[in-house]
Design a protein around this motif. Structure first.
Motif, PDB file in Angstrom:
ATOM      1  N   SER A   1       0.806  -1.218   0.000  1.00  0.00           N
ATOM      2  CA  SER A   1       0.000   0.000   0.000  1.00  0.00           C
ATOM      3  C   SER A   1       0.841   1.271   0.000  1.00  0.00           C
ATOM      4  CB  SER A   1      -0.940   0.006   1.214  1.00  0.00           C
ATOM      5  OG  SER A   1      -1.855  -1.067   1.149  1.00  0.00           O
ATOM      6  N   CYS A   2       2.080   1.192   0.478  1.00  0.00           N
ATOM      7  CA  CYS A   2       2.951   2.371   0.528  1.00  0.00           C
ATOM      8  C   CYS A   2       3.302   2.827  -0.882  1.00  0.00           C
ATOM      9  CB  CYS A   2       4.226   2.051   1.302  1.00  0.00           C
ATOM     10  SG  CYS A   2       5.421   3.413   1.328  1.00  0.00           S
ATOM     11  N   MET A   3       3.174   4.133  -1.132  1.00  0.00           N
ATOM     12  CA  MET A   3       3.456   4.693  -2.458  1.00  0.00           C
ATOM     13  C   MET A   3       4.759   5.491  -2.459  1.00  0.00           C
ATOM     14  SD  MET A   3      -0.384   5.912  -3.572  1.00  0.00           S
ATOM     15  CE  MET A   3      -0.612   6.896  -2.084  1.00  0.00           C
ATOM     16  N   ARG A   4       5.555   5.329  -1.397  1.00  0.00           N
ATOM     17  CA  ARG A   4       6.813   6.071  -1.312  1.00  0.00           C
ATOM     18  C   ARG A   4       8.033   5.163  -1.185  1.00  0.00           C
ATOM     19  NH1 ARG A   4       4.900  10.840   2.956  1.00  0.00           N
ATOM     20  NH2 ARG A   4       3.260  11.697   1.620  1.00  0.00           N
ATOM     21  N   GLY A   5       7.796   3.874  -1.040  1.00  0.00           N
ATOM     22  CA  GLY A   5       8.895   2.937  -0.857  1.00  0.00           C
ATOM     23  C   GLY A   5       9.247   2.206  -2.136  1.00  0.00           C
ATOM     24  N   PHE A   6      10.080   1.180  -1.969  1.00  0.00           N
ATOM     25  CA  PHE A   6      10.525   0.366  -3.091  1.00  0.00           C
ATOM     26  C   PHE A   6       9.847  -1.008  -3.012  1.00  0.00           C
ATOM     27  CE2 PHE A   6      13.821   3.461  -2.193  1.00  0.00           C
ATOM     28  CZ  PHE A   6      14.136   3.946  -3.446  1.00  0.00           C
ATOM     29  N   VAL A   7      10.123  -1.855  -3.975  1.00  0.00           N
ATOM     30  CA  VAL A   7       9.517  -3.186  -4.007  1.00  0.00           C
ATOM     31  C   VAL A   7       9.913  -3.960  -2.750  1.00  0.00           C
ATOM     32  CG1 VAL A   7       9.371  -5.377  -5.253  1.00  0.00           C
ATOM     33  CG2 VAL A   7       9.549  -3.218  -6.525  1.00  0.00           C
ATOM     34  N   GLY A   8       8.914  -4.361  -1.987  1.00  0.00           N
ATOM     35  CA  GLY A   8       9.176  -5.101  -0.762  1.00  0.00           C
ATOM     36  C   GLY A   8       9.775  -4.271   0.354  1.00  0.00           C
TER      37      GLY A   8
ATOM     38  N   PRO B   1       8.529  -0.928   2.000  1.00  0.00           N
ATOM     39  CA  PRO B   1       7.740   0.281   2.256  1.00  0.00           C
ATOM     40  C   PRO B   1       8.571   1.292   3.030  1.00  0.00           C
ATOM     41  CG  PRO B   1       7.010  -1.554   3.640  1.00  0.00           C
ATOM     42  CD  PRO B   1       7.955  -2.124   2.646  1.00  0.00           C
ATOM     43  N   CYS B   2       8.232   2.564   2.905  1.00  0.00           N
ATOM     44  CA  CYS B   2       9.062   3.616   3.508  1.00  0.00           C
ATOM     45  C   CYS B   2       9.050   3.573   5.028  1.00  0.00           C
ATOM     46  CB  CYS B   2       8.610   4.990   3.016  1.00  0.00           C
ATOM     47  SG  CYS B   2       7.057   5.603   3.752  1.00  0.00           S
ATOM     48  N   ARG B   3       7.971   3.048   5.628  1.00  0.00           N
ATOM     49  CA  ARG B   3       7.815   2.936   7.076  1.00  0.00           C
ATOM     50  C   ARG B   3       7.812   4.291   7.777  1.00  0.00           C
ATOM     51  NH1 ARG B   3       8.419  -2.493   8.300  1.00  0.00           N
ATOM     52  NH2 ARG B   3       8.514  -2.076  10.546  1.00  0.00           N
ATOM     53  N   ARG B   4       7.509   5.343   7.034  1.00  0.00           N
ATOM     54  CA  ARG B   4       7.480   6.677   7.632  1.00  0.00           C
ATOM     55  C   ARG B   4       6.224   7.462   7.241  1.00  0.00           C
ATOM     56  NH1 ARG B   4      10.531   4.296  10.014  1.00  0.00           N
ATOM     57  NH2 ARG B   4      12.691   4.758  10.596  1.00  0.00           N
ATOM     58  N   CYS B   5       5.354   6.883   6.415  1.00  0.00           N
ATOM     59  CA  CYS B   5       4.134   7.580   6.000  1.00  0.00           C
ATOM     60  C   CYS B   5       2.940   7.064   6.804  1.00  0.00           C
ATOM     61  CB  CYS B   5       3.889   7.419   4.502  1.00  0.00           C
ATOM     62  SG  CYS B   5       3.457   5.736   3.981  1.00  0.00           S
ATOM     63  N   TRP B   6       1.801   7.746   6.678  1.00  0.00           N
ATOM     64  CA  TRP B   6       0.606   7.360   7.435  1.00  0.00           C
ATOM     65  C   TRP B   6       0.135   5.969   7.050  1.00  0.00           C
ATOM     66  CZ3 TRP B   6      -2.215   7.712  11.499  1.00  0.00           C
ATOM     67  CH2 TRP B   6      -3.574   7.352  11.492  1.00  0.00           C
ATOM     68  N   LYS B   7       0.171   5.661   5.745  1.00  0.00           N
ATOM     69  CA  LYS B   7      -0.266   4.338   5.316  1.00  0.00           C
ATOM     70  C   LYS B   7       0.602   3.254   5.936  1.00  0.00           C
ATOM     71  CE  LYS B   7      -2.913   4.618   1.055  1.00  0.00           C
ATOM     72  NZ  LYS B   7      -3.004   4.157  -0.351  1.00  0.00           N
ATOM     73  N   CYS B   8       1.907   3.473   5.947  1.00  0.00           N
ATOM     74  CA  CYS B   8       2.796   2.478   6.533  1.00  0.00           C
ATOM     75  C   CYS B   8       2.503   2.298   8.016  1.00  0.00           C
ATOM     76  CB  CYS B   8       4.256   2.897   6.346  1.00  0.00           C
ATOM     77  SG  CYS B   8       4.945   2.461   4.727  1.00  0.00           S
ATOM     78  N   ALA B   9       2.366   3.408   8.741  1.00  0.00           N
ATOM     79  CA  ALA B   9       2.109   3.311  10.174  1.00  0.00           C
ATOM     80  C   ALA B   9       0.838   2.514  10.438  1.00  0.00           C
ATOM     81  CB  ALA B   9       2.012   4.711  10.777  1.00  0.00           C
ATOM     82  N   ARG B  10      -0.220   2.851   9.715  1.00  0.00           N
ATOM     83  CA  ARG B  10      -1.511   2.187   9.953  1.00  0.00           C
ATOM     84  C   ARG B  10      -1.490   0.732   9.509  1.00  0.00           C
ATOM     85  NH1 ARG B  10      -4.592   5.109   6.746  1.00  0.00           N
ATOM     86  NH2 ARG B  10      -5.370   3.455   5.391  1.00  0.00           N
ATOM     87  N   LYS B  11      -0.982   0.488   8.314  1.00  0.00           N
ATOM     88  CA  LYS B  11      -1.000  -0.867   7.769  1.00  0.00           C
ATOM     89  C   LYS B  11      -0.044  -1.795   8.525  1.00  0.00           C
ATOM     90  CE  LYS B  11      -3.694  -0.118   4.055  1.00  0.00           C
ATOM     91  NZ  LYS B  11      -4.947  -0.835   3.750  1.00  0.00           N
ATOM     92  N   ILE B  12       1.145  -1.302   8.863  1.00  0.00           N
ATOM     93  CA  ILE B  12       2.123  -2.148   9.551  1.00  0.00           C
ATOM     94  C   ILE B  12       1.635  -2.509  10.947  1.00  0.00           C
ATOM     95  CG2 ILE B  12       4.423  -2.136  10.621  1.00  0.00           C
ATOM     96  CD1 ILE B  12       5.398  -0.592   8.127  1.00  0.00           C
ATOM     97  N   LEU B  13       1.063  -1.537  11.663  1.00  0.00           N
ATOM     98  CA  LEU B  13       0.566  -1.826  13.004  1.00  0.00           C
ATOM     99  C   LEU B  13      -0.666  -2.726  12.962  1.00  0.00           C
ATOM    100  CD1 LEU B  13       1.160   1.661  14.665  1.00  0.00           C
ATOM    101  CD2 LEU B  13       2.438  -0.456  15.052  1.00  0.00           C
ATOM    102  N   LEU B  14      -1.485  -2.576  11.917  1.00  0.00           N
ATOM    103  CA  LEU B  14      -2.623  -3.480  11.763  1.00  0.00           C
ATOM    104  C   LEU B  14      -2.138  -4.906  11.480  1.00  0.00           C
ATOM    105  CD1 LEU B  14      -5.570  -4.266  11.423  1.00  0.00           C
ATOM    106  CD2 LEU B  14      -5.492  -3.325   9.095  1.00  0.00           C
ATOM    107  N   GLU B  15      -1.188  -5.047  10.582  1.00  0.00           N
ATOM    108  CA  GLU B  15      -0.639  -6.378  10.296  1.00  0.00           C
ATOM    109  C   GLU B  15       0.004  -6.988  11.541  1.00  0.00           C
ATOM    110  OE1 GLU B  15       1.978  -5.685   7.052  1.00  0.00           O
ATOM    111  OE2 GLU B  15       0.361  -5.261   5.625  1.00  0.00           O
ATOM    112  N   SER B  16       0.627  -6.132  12.362  1.00  0.00           N
ATOM    113  CA  SER B  16       1.221  -6.615  13.606  1.00  0.00           C
ATOM    114  C   SER B  16       0.151  -7.145  14.546  1.00  0.00           C
ATOM    115  CB  SER B  16       2.003  -5.491  14.290  1.00  0.00           C
ATOM    116  OG  SER B  16       3.076  -5.044  13.485  1.00  0.00           O
ATOM    117  N   ALA B  17      -0.988  -6.443  14.611  1.00  0.00           N
ATOM    118  CA  ALA B  17      -2.086  -6.880  15.474  1.00  0.00           C
ATOM    119  C   ALA B  17      -2.632  -8.227  15.026  1.00  0.00           C
ATOM    120  CB  ALA B  17      -3.193  -5.836  15.481  1.00  0.00           C
ATOM    121  N   LEU B  18      -2.620  -8.483  13.731  1.00  0.00           N
ATOM    122  CA  LEU B  18      -3.140  -9.744  13.206  1.00  0.00           C
ATOM    123  C   LEU B  18      -2.138 -10.879  13.322  1.00  0.00           C
ATOM    124  CD1 LEU B  18      -4.914  -8.358  10.002  1.00  0.00           C
ATOM    125  CD2 LEU B  18      -6.009  -9.136  12.110  1.00  0.00           C
ATOM    126  N   SER B  19      -0.850 -10.550  13.249  1.00  0.00           N
ATOM    127  CA  SER B  19       0.184 -11.589  13.275  1.00  0.00           C
ATOM    128  C   SER B  19       0.788 -11.800  14.660  1.00  0.00           C
ATOM    129  CB  SER B  19       1.310 -11.229  12.301  1.00  0.00           C
ATOM    130  OG  SER B  19       2.027 -10.084  12.761  1.00  0.00           O
TER     131      SER B  19
END
Length: 439
Positions: free
Chosen positions: A270-277, A279-297
């Motif tokens: 979902s990150c539109m600022r990172g590279f293949v595989g 993600p930038c891990r500094r945008c809002w999408k990364c924060a939300r998606k990564i923490l959501l994936e963490s909650a599921l995993s």
């Protein structure tokens, strides 16, 4: 507004001329350019109503009157006026409206992210995906932080998996300043222009429950009363492309579950600022998606990495927004953060977003299928049921009663928000030397 459409061997070119009386309809930004191009071979036939719809999706924010240099069907003009409030013409009385093909296939506006990957997963195998491939305007350099490598990789992998994918170059996003889609539906332009060639009978998006029913915002809104249906939606219906949102009743939690189990999920990003595989891990999408994936995993970043995401490029202002964007999703992952996780940021975030139910985000809202084209409901319903359970009666009541206003008015919420914002601004001052107010 006068609109011309010119075609050559490789492009469809839209141009507009502002007339007296044209006024902005919405305010997504200013009109930065009066023309846009979309790559499409001149051999591809396009019904005039499809050309008109595409032009509206490019220039709609700046006028409700469109005078084309070609005729459109009376049916399309009537629907544009009655449903969307657009005055369009001229009418060619001899032109029949575009009909939905008898053996049609669905089209999907595909971005490479988790939500549209989930949508693709629950759509028929015949679905054709369209990636709007942003390019610079002629003689201009690339602008912005947006990167396409991950999306291009996802498209290539889908193609290898045997799925039909079209990457369509266009500079339409530069019509607007700041750069972005002029209209919420502008990313459908590639599919609209390809509809006759590819025998499309519907257009889908990865629009999720938080957006369709507004439960990611202040209060619930019935999807069928949204602009998807009472505004622009009927225009798509008028050209034989009814709106098909298979995950409209699925939350971002649900699309993460579906994409995570999908055969296409490995290359969704979902990150539109990172590279293949990466993600930038500094945008809002990364924060939300990564923490959501963490909650599921159950596999969480350490406290230092969480703090780094919290003070990223645009994350502080969104974490300080009141209510938060997609607050239910934020509450979902915040409540699952382990008590011994060590992140003060997550502890304070959890305290801020407590006090209401979000367990229904695990399940999906079956009545959303009432708004899907009738010939596609059974298939997508069965597919979603393979991944998620339907909401119970009680969960549907919680979902439909979503209203943040009473929560935001409580002293407890105000105290928790102050404590959270003080901590986040402390991180910001340490990292960047600047604090932000709660908005």
């Amino acid at each position: 507004m006068k609109v011309s459409v010119v075609r050559d061997e490789s492009w469809v070119r839209f141009s507009c001329e502002i007339e007296d009386g044209d006024t902005p309809v919405v305010s997504p930004g200013s009109l930065a350019a009066h023309d846009a191009r979309v790559r499409l071979s001149s051999e591809v036939q396009v019904h005039p109503d499809l050309l008109a719809l595409a032009a509206i999706l490019v220039f709609a924010p700046w006028s409700r009157r469109f005078t084309f240099e070609f005729g459109i069907s009376a049916d399309f003009a009537d629907v544009a006026r009655d449903a969307a409030g657009f005055d369009v013409g001229p009418v060619d009385s001899g032109l029949a409206p575009r009909a939905r093909p008898a053996d049609s296939v669905p089209g999907l506006c595909y971005s490479g992210g988790a939500d549209c990957t989930a949508a693709l997963t629950v759509m028929p195998e015949s679905t054709v995906s369209y990636f709007l491939d942003r390019i610079s305007r002629p003689d201009e350099k690339w602008r912005g932080l947006y990167r396409k490598e991950a999306a291009h990789h996802a498209c290539a992998q889908l193609t290898k998996a045997g799925r039909a994918v079209n990457m369509v170059e266009t500079d339409l996003e530069f019509v607007r300043s700041p750069v972005g889609f002029p209209h919420d539906f502008s990313n459908a332009v590639p599919a609209v222009l390809s509809a006759d060639r590819d025998a499309l009978g519907s257009i889908a998006w990865g629009a999720i429950l938080e957006s369709t029913y507004r439960v990611g915002s202040l209060r619930f809104r019935d999807y069928v009363k949204s602009p998807w249906f009472v505004g622009i939606g009927p225009l798509f219906e008028a050209v034989g492309l009814p709106v098909y949102n298979p995950v409209a009743g699925v939350s971002e939690v649900g699309t993460a579950i579906i994409a995570g189990r999908s055969e296409y999920g490995a290359y969704a990003q979902s990150c539109m600022r990172g590279f293949v595989g990466e993600p930038c891990r500094r945008c809002w999408k990364c924060a939300r998606k990564i923490l959501l994936e963490s909650a599921l995993s159950g596999d969480w970043p350490d406290a230092q990495e969480i703090n780094a995401m919290a003070v990223g490029a645009d994350t502080p202002k969104l974490f300080l927004k009141e209510p938060l964007k997609h607050e239910g999703v934020v509450a979902f992952f915040a409540r699952r953060y382990p008590a011994d996780g060590g992140s003060e940021f997550m502890r304070l975030l959890d305290d801020r977003v407590s006090g209401y139910s979000v367990e229904w985000l695990n399940h999906w809202y079956v009545p959303s299928m009432d708004s899907v084209p009738s010939d596609l409901r059974e298939f997508s319903t069965a597919r979603i049921n393979e991944y998620l359970e339907p909401m119970s009666v009680v969960e549907m009541e919680d979902f439909r009663s979503w209203d943040m206003r009473p929560v935001l008015a409580t002293d407890r919420r105000k105290r928790a928000t102050t404590a959270f914002s003080d901590y986040l601004n402390g991180l910001l001052l340490e990292a960047k030397g600047a604090a932000l107010p709660v908005r």
